[in-house]
Motif scaffolding. Structure first.
Motif, mmCIF file in Angstrom:
data_model
loop_
_atom_site.group_PDB
_atom_site.id
_atom_site.type_symbol
_atom_site.label_atom_id
_atom_site.label_comp_id
_atom_site.label_asym_id
_atom_site.label_seq_id
_atom_site.Cartn_x
_atom_site.Cartn_y
_atom_site.Cartn_z
ATOM 1 N N GLY A 86 -17.778 -6.820 9.029
ATOM 2 C CA GLY A 86 -18.789 -6.169 8.179
ATOM 3 C C GLY A 86 -19.097 -6.027 6.922
ATOM 4 O O GLY A 86 -19.802 -4.667 6.428
ATOM 5 N N VAL A 87 -18.638 -5.856 6.064
ATOM 6 C CA VAL A 87 -18.351 -6.027 4.613
ATOM 7 C C VAL A 87 -18.671 -6.536 3.358
ATOM 8 O O VAL A 87 -18.264 -7.918 3.077
ATOM 9 C CB VAL A 87 -16.846 -5.151 3.832
ATOM 10 C CG1 VAL A 87 -16.684 -4.486 2.675
ATOM 11 C CG2 VAL A 87 -16.448 -3.845 4.537
ATOM 12 N N ARG A 88 -19.142 -6.227 2.383
ATOM 13 C CA ARG A 88 -20.242 -7.517 1.795
ATOM 14 C C ARG A 88 -19.538 -6.933 0.634
ATOM 15 O O ARG A 88 -19.247 -7.715 -0.522
ATOM 16 C CB ARG A 88 -22.242 -6.919 1.434
ATOM 17 C CG ARG A 88 -22.629 -7.089 2.689
ATOM 18 C CD ARG A 88 -24.467 -7.172 2.364
ATOM 19 N NE ARG A 88 -24.174 -8.431 1.355
ATOM 20 C CZ ARG A 88 -25.169 -8.833 0.545
ATOM 21 N NH1 ARG A 88 -26.604 -7.890 0.896
ATOM 22 N NH2 ARG A 88 -24.985 -9.981 0.154
ATOM 23 N N ALA A 89 -19.045 -5.627 0.099
ATOM 24 C CA ALA A 89 -18.104 -5.541 -1.163
ATOM 25 C C ALA A 89 -16.660 -6.201 -1.253
ATOM 26 O O ALA A 89 -16.682 -7.479 0.081
ATOM 27 C CB ALA A 89 -18.205 -3.974 -1.527
ATOM 28 N N ASP A 90 -16.875 -6.553 -2.504
ATOM 29 C CA ASP A 90 -15.152 -7.482 -2.592
ATOM 30 C C ASP A 90 -13.728 -6.834 -2.304
ATOM 31 O O ASP A 90 -13.992 -5.502 -2.360
ATOM 32 C CB ASP A 90 -14.913 -8.093 -4.142
ATOM 33 C CG ASP A 90 -15.829 -8.796 -4.368
ATOM 34 O OD1 ASP A 90 -16.282 -9.723 -3.896
ATOM 35 O OD2 ASP A 90 -16.084 -9.134 -5.984
ATOM 36 N N PRO A 91 -13.299 -7.257 -1.665
ATOM 37 C CA PRO A 91 -11.924 -6.645 -1.035
ATOM 38 C C PRO A 91 -11.304 -6.107 -1.762
ATOM 39 O O PRO A 91 -11.243 -6.648 -2.809
ATOM 40 C CB PRO A 91 -11.267 -7.463 0.098
ATOM 41 C CG PRO A 91 -12.047 -9.344 -0.095
ATOM 42 C CD PRO A 91 -13.059 -8.445 -1.426
ATOM 43 N N VAL A 92 -10.136 -4.930 -1.619
ATOM 44 C CA VAL A 92 -9.250 -4.865 -2.903
ATOM 45 C C VAL A 92 -7.195 -5.332 -2.477
ATOM 46 O O VAL A 92 -7.258 -5.218 -0.886
ATOM 47 C CB VAL A 92 -9.653 -3.176 -2.970
ATOM 48 C CG1 VAL A 92 -8.156 -2.272 -3.838
ATOM 49 C CG2 VAL A 92 -10.787 -2.679 -3.363
ATOM 50 N N PRO A 93 -7.021 -5.389 -3.499
ATOM 51 C CA PRO A 93 -5.711 -5.862 -2.780
ATOM 52 C C PRO A 93 -4.886 -4.442 -2.116
ATOM 53 O O PRO A 93 -5.196 -3.704 -3.041
ATOM 54 C CB PRO A 93 -4.907 -6.331 -4.036
ATOM 55 C CG PRO A 93 -6.337 -7.031 -4.624
ATOM 56 C CD PRO A 93 -7.619 -6.016 -4.628
#
Length: 733
Positions: free
Chosen positions: A604-611
């Motif tokens: 449920g997340v729209r922001a780009d994921p962080v490694p």
């Protein structure tokens, strides 16, 4: 409670049910189609063979019990006629649904290959799909793999770059024989709980493997010259793209031939996020436009011939012409489930018009649905079938309701008032369709659009009354080289359509992502929607009760804290950000849009994921990353394998003992004993991907939804009970 008291209660309930059915005044056909679909869905939901047998026995037992309890010709024949008929019919149809999909699975299902393989294959081309937007074409081949005698069906991606500047060989089409080297993989199971199940889709398509070509392709025997439907479809798409430039040409080609492979991913995403993606799938809107245009054109042309008009029923002849146009368009565009459904429904409407009967009815929808389910029962659980029939059911239920009939009744009024009422009705229809489709979209795609109804008010008339007629007219006029003005109009109309899609998708709040809603939630939505759509009168309002309950359950759907892919190579951790939103930290910065989109949608997340390695809350070495997060008032220590570098067993055992959860894409030694869960390769092979709610200590696995179905490749059948920690301990090892 005494048996006499229980019998009296049962008798009163039967009386109430009989009275309800007697006064309801409803069509039985739609409910029988619903029960058939319920039987099919039950087979997918029930995991084990004995449960499938029990479901069939339950349906037959219900019918037999009703027949024995209230026999024909007895006193009960008059007092229980409606209830008996309903129980017998529903019991038999439910059993038929379970048996139908079970038989279909046994007949068409293809076992996947056991492991990835690099093989040189010699096969016959069964189908070719061009995907210019992806820079490739797809070949479906009938081959014999090394060491096997039986033929298998595989699908191979062939990059256009492999052909060089000359392009694909002219003989590379259906019927050709080719030789190539390909890396083949078993069809992939869902990456995470709730993700797309390609293995199941491949099973019913008869695919044993998918892969990518490595090296050159040699055409051993070209396809025979001629014009098959597939070649005509490709030629038509190429012709339309040549006449209409840019992105509009790719949309026009999709409308004309059903070929969507040339649509750019960004344009397809904009159409999806704006609620207009249904326009790209050839369905009711397009088929109705083609059949309606053919019907009206033939009716007007025949009316110009007085001798013919006096001797024949022109509506009947025009209906035949419209039917031929609809069938031809359905075949030309690939005969996908929504197209077949739309064609069947349109043919029923034509038949009703020709016979002077009511054209728009729930019975018509039921007949089309039953026909599709009998031919392709597996479509019952697919989004295409569900969205298609949900939209049609919503339209028919709205159009046949008493308030709408009164609102749209003919009256003596100025033209502008009539136009305003039609616009208001179009907007109301769009809103109702959006509401009907939203639960299905959330369940399958984990996203919902907010402005789809507004976009459709402009987009649907633009496609129906401008783009589609101009494409058809342009194709006809191109026979004489006069189609250029039509194609100019098509280009401007579809440029406007894409502008609407991009503008709508770019607005704040245009798309909402939510995690996977439960089966119980979607079941309540479906029950409530069917009750609203199929009953008549005030009793239909009771459908709002399950819909309200399902809406509350959907709003309360928990967001997983940890997501683990089935191969253990990708892990996602959801975070609560300072602004109140949510973020996602992933183990690896994947280059695959498919992997990234799955994790973002299910979290449920729209922001780009962080490694994970660049996140301040993680401590990473060359082999493992250690993470500490707080959920439900408790701190959780995670140890996640970053690579396959060997770590001394004693050091690994000590690190595992300090961790609550250990995740690895390889087998870990028995000495690795975390406090709660060890999700290594051995465990994940049985469970598939995992979604973990730490606050509730709940683990949801892919295996829970698979059971004994043939497409599941888990080493063992992992049920929910297998994933609970043993009594007296707090370990899942």
């Amino acid at each position: 409670m005494s048996s006499g008291g229980a019998g009296a209660i049962g008798s009163r309930l039967a009386d109430a049910a009989e009275a309800f059915l007697a006064r309801a005044g409803f069509d039985r056909a739609p409910w029988l189609a619903v029960v058939l679909a319920a039987g099919i869905a039950a087979w997918f939901v029930l995991p084990q063979l004995w449960q499938w047998c029990a479901a069939i026995a339950a349906g037959l037992g219900l019918a037999l019990g009703a027949r024995l309890l209230w026999p024909f010709g007895s006193a009960a024949d008059e007092t229980r006629a409606h209830l008996r008929g309903a129980l017998i019919a529903c019991g038999l149809v439910f059993a038929l649904g379970v048996a139908l999909i079970w038989a279909r699975s046994a007949i068409v299902g293809a076992a996947p290959i056991k492991a990835p393989m690099l093989a040189e294959i010699d096969g016959h081309v069964l189908a070719r799909e061009d995907e210019p937007a992806e820079g490739r074409l797809r070949l479906t081949l009938a081959v014999r793999l090394p060491g096997e005698e039986a033929a298998r069906k595989v699908r191979v991606n062939v990059p256009f770059a492999a052909f060089g500047e000359t392009g694909a060989p002219p003989g590379l089409a259906e019927g050709a024989r080719v030789r190539l080297r390909a890396l083949l993989m078993p069809p992939a199971s869902p990456m995470l709980p709730g993700a797309y199940d390609f293995a199941r889709a491949a099973w019913f398509k008869g695919l044993s493997a998918t892969g990518t070509m490595v090296g050159p392709l040699v055409v051993l025997r070209p396809a025979k010259a001629g014009w098959g439907l597939a070649r005509l479809q490709r030629a038509l798409a190429a012709h339309v793209r040549a006449r209409v430039d840019g992105p509009a040409g790719t949309i026009a080609a999709a409308f004309a031939s059903g070929e969507r492979g040339s649509i750019a991913p960004a344009d397809e995403a904009a159409m999806r996020d704006s609620g207009l993606t249904h326009l790209l799938s050839i369905s009711g809107l397009h088929v109705s436009a083609v059949i309606g245009a053919a019907y009206l054109a033939m009716l007007r042309l025949l009316a110009l011939w007085p001798a013919l008009a006096l001797r024949l029923r022109l509506p009947l002849v025009a209906a035949g012409g419209g039917a031929l146009a609809g069938i031809g368009y359905t075949l030309l565009t690939g005969a996908e489930v929504p197209t077949v459904r739309s064609c069947l429904a349109a043919l029923l409407v034509l038949g009703a018009l020709a016979l002077g009967r009511e054209a728009l009815s729930l019975r018509m929808v039921a007949v089309a649905a039953a026909a599709v389910l009998l031919l392709w029962p597996e479509s019952a659980i697919g989004p295409s079938f569900q969205m298609s029939f949900a939209a049609v059911l919503a339209i028919v239920a709205l159009a046949t309701s008493a308030p709408v009939r009164a609102f749209m009744a003919a009256r003596d009024e100025p033209w502008w008032r009539r136009l305003l009422r039609q616009v208001a009705m179009l907007f109301a229809t769009g809103v109702v369709i959006e509401l009907a489709l939203m639960p299905i979209v959330l369940f399958h795609f984990h996203r919902a659009g907010a402005y789809g109804a507004l976009a459709n008010v402009v987009a649907i008339p633009l496609v129906t009354f401008v783009a589609m007629p101009m494409i058809a007219l342009g194709l006809v006029l191109d026979l004489a080289g006069l189609g250029a003005p039509c194609w100019w109009v098509v280009e401007k109309a579809l440029d406007l359509l894409l502008a609407i899609a991009r503008f709508t998708a770019a607005q704040a709040g245009a798309v909402t992502l939510i995690p996977q809603i439960s089966r119980a939630t979607i079941a309540l939505f479906v029950v409530g929607a069917l009750w609203l759509g199929l009953w008549r009168g005030r009793v239909r309002l009771w459908g709002l009760v399950p819909i309200a309950a399902a809406s509350l359950m959907a709003a309360m759907t928990p967001i997983p804290d940890v997501l683990i892919a089935g191969d253990g190579r990708q892990v996602g951790i959801t975070l609560r950000l300072a602004d109140g939103g949510r973020g996602l930290v992933v183990l690896r910065d994947s280059r695959s849009d498919y992997v990234r989109d799955n994790f973002m949608e299910l979290a449920g997340v729209r922001a780009d994921p962080v490694p994970l390695a660049s996140w301040p809350g993680a401590r990473c070495s060359s082999a493992f990353c250690a993470v500490r997060i707080v959920r439900g008032g408790q701190a959780w220590n995670l140890l996640i394998a970053l690579s396959r570098f060997q770590v001394p067993e004693r050091a690994l055992a000590a690190a595992c003992a300090e961790a609550d959860i250990v995740v690895a894409d390889r087998r870990l030694p028995r000495s690795c004993l975390p406090r709660w869960l060890k999700a290594d390769r051995r465990y994940l092979a049985a469970s598939g991907g995992l979604a973990i709610d730490l606050s509730r200590r709940e683990i949801t696995s892919v295996a829970e939804t698979q059971g004994a179905h043939g497409w599941w490749r888990g080493s063992t059948v992992a049920r929910r009970g297998d994933l609970a920690w043993p009594s007296g301990t707090d370990n899942l090892r």
